[in-house]
Design a protein around this motif. Structure first.
Motif, PDB file in Angstrom:
ATOM      1  N   GLN A   1     -87.814  40.693  38.307  1.00  0.00           N
ATOM      2  CA  GLN A   1     -87.243  40.170  37.070  1.00  0.00           C
ATOM      3  C   GLN A   1     -85.797  40.625  36.898  1.00  0.00           C
ATOM      4  N   ILE A   2     -85.530  41.863  37.218  1.00  0.00           N
ATOM      5  CA  ILE A   2     -84.154  42.361  37.111  1.00  0.00           C
ATOM      6  C   ILE A   2     -83.235  41.559  38.026  1.00  0.00           C
ATOM      7  N   MET A   3     -83.693  41.297  39.248  1.00  0.00           N
ATOM      8  CA  MET A   3     -82.874  40.501  40.174  1.00  0.00           C
ATOM      9  C   MET A   3     -82.649  39.095  39.631  1.00  0.00           C
ATOM     10  N   MET A   4     -83.682  38.492  39.056  1.00  0.00           N
ATOM     11  CA  MET A   4     -83.548  37.140  38.497  1.00  0.00           C
ATOM     12  C   MET A   4     -82.603  37.140  37.291  1.00  0.00           C
ATOM     13  N   LEU A   5     -82.673  38.167  36.456  1.00  0.00           N
ATOM     14  CA  LEU A   5     -81.772  38.260  35.304  1.00  0.00           C
ATOM     15  C   LEU A   5     -80.325  38.418  35.759  1.00  0.00           C
ATOM     16  N   TYR A   6     -80.113  39.223  36.789  1.00  0.00           N
ATOM     17  CA  TYR A   6     -78.764  39.314  37.369  1.00  0.00           C
ATOM     18  C   TYR A   6     -78.336  37.965  37.950  1.00  0.00           C
ATOM     19  N   GLY A   7     -79.274  37.248  38.546  1.00  0.00           N
ATOM     20  CA  GLY A   7     -78.973  35.924  39.082  1.00  0.00           C
ATOM     21  C   GLY A   7     -78.522  34.965  37.995  1.00  0.00           C
ATOM     22  N   ILE A   8     -79.165  35.020  36.834  1.00  0.00           N
ATOM     23  CA  ILE A   8     -78.756  34.176  35.707  1.00  0.00           C
ATOM     24  C   ILE A   8     -77.331  34.521  35.297  1.00  0.00           C
ATOM     25  N   THR A   9     -77.070  35.807  35.124  1.00  0.00           N
ATOM     26  CA  THR A   9     -75.732  36.256  34.705  1.00  0.00           C
ATOM     27  C   THR A   9     -74.669  35.842  35.711  1.00  0.00           C
ATOM     28  N   ILE A  10     -74.914  36.117  36.972  1.00  0.00           N
ATOM     29  CA  ILE A  10     -73.928  35.814  38.017  1.00  0.00           C
ATOM     30  C   ILE A  10     -73.651  34.313  38.080  1.00  0.00           C
ATOM     31  N   ASN A  11     -74.688  33.492  38.012  1.00  0.00           N
ATOM     32  CA  ASN A  11     -74.480  32.045  38.096  1.00  0.00           C
ATOM     33  C   ASN A  11     -73.742  31.496  36.894  1.00  0.00           C
ATOM     34  N   LEU A  12     -74.008  32.012  35.696  1.00  0.00           N
ATOM     35  CA  LEU A  12     -73.275  31.554  34.515  1.00  0.00           C
ATOM     36  C   LEU A  12     -71.803  31.972  34.584  1.00  0.00           C
ATOM     37  N   VAL A  13     -71.553  33.202  35.028  1.00  0.00           N
ATOM     38  CA  VAL A  13     -70.169  33.678  35.145  1.00  0.00           C
ATOM     39  C   VAL A  13     -69.422  32.886  36.224  1.00  0.00           C
ATOM     40  N   LEU A  14     -70.078  32.620  37.353  1.00  0.00           N
ATOM     41  CA  LEU A  14     -69.431  31.829  38.405  1.00  0.00           C
ATOM     42  C   LEU A  14     -69.123  30.406  37.941  1.00  0.00           C
ATOM     43  N   ALA A  15     -70.031  29.809  37.192  1.00  0.00           N
ATOM     44  CA  ALA A  15     -69.791  28.455  36.687  1.00  0.00           C
ATOM     45  C   ALA A  15     -68.559  28.440  35.796  1.00  0.00           C
ATOM     46  N   ALA A  16     -68.477  29.389  34.876  1.00  0.00           N
ATOM     47  CA  ALA A  16     -67.322  29.439  33.961  1.00  0.00           C
ATOM     48  C   ALA A  16     -66.040  29.773  34.720  1.00  0.00           C
ATOM     49  N   PHE A  17     -66.110  30.731  35.628  1.00  0.00           N
ATOM     50  CA  PHE A  17     -64.919  31.152  36.367  1.00  0.00           C
ATOM     51  C   PHE A  17     -64.376  30.018  37.231  1.00  0.00           C
ATOM     52  N   ASN A  18     -65.260  29.278  37.880  1.00  0.00           N
ATOM     53  CA  ASN A  18     -64.803  28.178  38.742  1.00  0.00           C
ATOM     54  C   ASN A  18     -64.187  27.032  37.961  1.00  0.00           C
ATOM     55  N   LEU A  19     -64.435  26.974  36.660  1.00  0.00           N
ATOM     56  CA  LEU A  19     -63.822  25.935  35.831  1.00  0.00           C
ATOM     57  C   LEU A  19     -62.431  26.320  35.335  1.00  0.00           C
ATOM     58  N   VAL A  20     -61.996  27.551  35.605  1.00  0.00           N
ATOM     59  CA  VAL A  20     -60.642  27.955  35.214  1.00  0.00           C
ATOM     60  C   VAL A  20     -59.660  27.005  35.917  1.00  0.00           C
ATOM     61  N   PRO A  21     -58.747  26.394  35.163  1.00  0.00           N
ATOM     62  CA  PRO A  21     -57.866  25.379  35.764  1.00  0.00           C
ATOM     63  C   PRO A  21     -56.655  25.957  36.503  1.00  0.00           C
ATOM     64  N   ILE A  22     -56.912  26.899  37.383  1.00  0.00           N
ATOM     65  CA  ILE A  22     -55.861  27.497  38.214  1.00  0.00           C
ATOM     66  C   ILE A  22     -56.224  27.227  39.671  1.00  0.00           C
ATOM     67  N   PRO A  23     -55.324  26.602  40.420  1.00  0.00           N
ATOM     68  CA  PRO A  23     -55.613  26.389  41.848  1.00  0.00           C
ATOM     69  C   PRO A  23     -55.845  27.733  42.531  1.00  0.00           C
ATOM     70  N   PRO A  24     -56.769  27.885  43.399  1.00  0.00           N
ATOM     71  CA  PRO A  24     -57.603  26.892  44.071  1.00  0.00           C
ATOM     72  C   PRO A  24     -58.974  26.704  43.425  1.00  0.00           C
ATOM     73  N   LEU A  25     -59.190  27.180  42.218  1.00  0.00           N
ATOM     74  CA  LEU A  25     -60.498  27.063  41.578  1.00  0.00           C
ATOM     75  C   LEU A  25     -60.810  25.602  41.252  1.00  0.00           C
ATOM     76  N   ASP A  26     -62.099  25.296  41.140  1.00  0.00           N
ATOM     77  CA  ASP A  26     -62.537  23.916  40.965  1.00  0.00           C
ATOM     78  C   ASP A  26     -61.983  23.258  39.709  1.00  0.00           C
ATOM     79  N   GLY A  27     -61.778  24.023  38.655  1.00  0.00           N
ATOM     80  CA  GLY A  27     -61.242  23.461  37.427  1.00  0.00           C
ATOM     81  C   GLY A  27     -59.894  22.794  37.636  1.00  0.00           C
ATOM     82  N   SER A  28     -59.112  23.311  38.565  1.00  0.00           N
ATOM     83  CA  SER A  28     -57.791  22.722  38.823  1.00  0.00           C
ATOM     84  C   SER A  28     -57.912  21.337  39.446  1.00  0.00           C
TER      85      SER A  28
END
Length: 186
Positions: free
Chosen positions: A92-119
């Motif tokens: 469960q701890i690993m899965m909870l970390y997985g939730i956190t990491i995936n949500l943070v990665l989704a938000a971070f990749n949307l940052v509109p700065i090249p080379p991130l996906d948001g750009s």
């Protein structure tokens, strides 16, 4: 062959014109294409670029959503089979970390700065000249990202606020089912 397999499902959406040196290298030396050999690109790639850019973000969000019922299911399993409680708690701890990491990665990749996906998404909504200028800053993008992470923490925290809120909501939903046992300190 691998090349035939890759070409089998493709439909022509544009045209790539290469110089003679690049054509010879691909035909006779079986090498891949480098950007230096591209002379001209024709076609509309906007939709595909946006889809590819958002695919990783969507995958992160789907994984975060799918991990929540796994955490809950594991908690229910631990209640039914107490001998599994410590092992389930660790999972469960690993899965909870997985939730956190995936949500943070989704938000971070949307940052509109090249080379991130948001750009890649933002550039398609800019006027042509502005998009061209925006793409030119890509060579400095990683420096800007490192500065944002290093000294732009308030801006980054504001950008990440939705991910943090979703993470808190997921933790609140999962909390009644989480069996931390001896792993409570993690």
């Amino acid at each position: 062959s691998r090349k035939r397999w890759m070409l089998a499902g493709l439909t022509k959406r544009g045209r790539l014109v290469v110089d003679r040196g690049a054509a010879d290298a691909m035909r006779h030396r079986n090498t891949s294409l480098l950007p230096a050999g591209v002379v001209e690109v024709e076609g509309e790639f906007r939709r595909g670029d946006i889809i590819v850019s958002l695919a990783g973000v969507a995958t992160n969000l789907v994984l975060a959503v799918l991990l929540l019922p796994v955490v809950i299911g594991l908690g229910l399993l631990a209640r039914e089979v107490p001998a599994l409680a410590d092992s389930v708690a660790l999972l469960q701890i690993m899965m909870l970390y997985g939730i956190t990491i995936n949500l943070v990665l989704a938000a971070f990749n949307l940052v509109p700065i090249p080379p991130l996906d948001g750009s890649h998404v933002v550039k398609h909504f800019l006027p042509w000249r502005a998009a061209l200028a925006y793409q030119r800053i890509a060579r400095y993008g990683l420096i800007v990202v490192f500065l944002l992470v290093g000294i732009g923490r308030p801006v980054l925290n504001a950008w990440m606020a939705p991910a943090f809120w979703l993470n808190s909501a997921a933790l609140r939903l999962a909390a009644p089912y989480v069996e931390l046992g001896r792993w409570a300190g993690l």
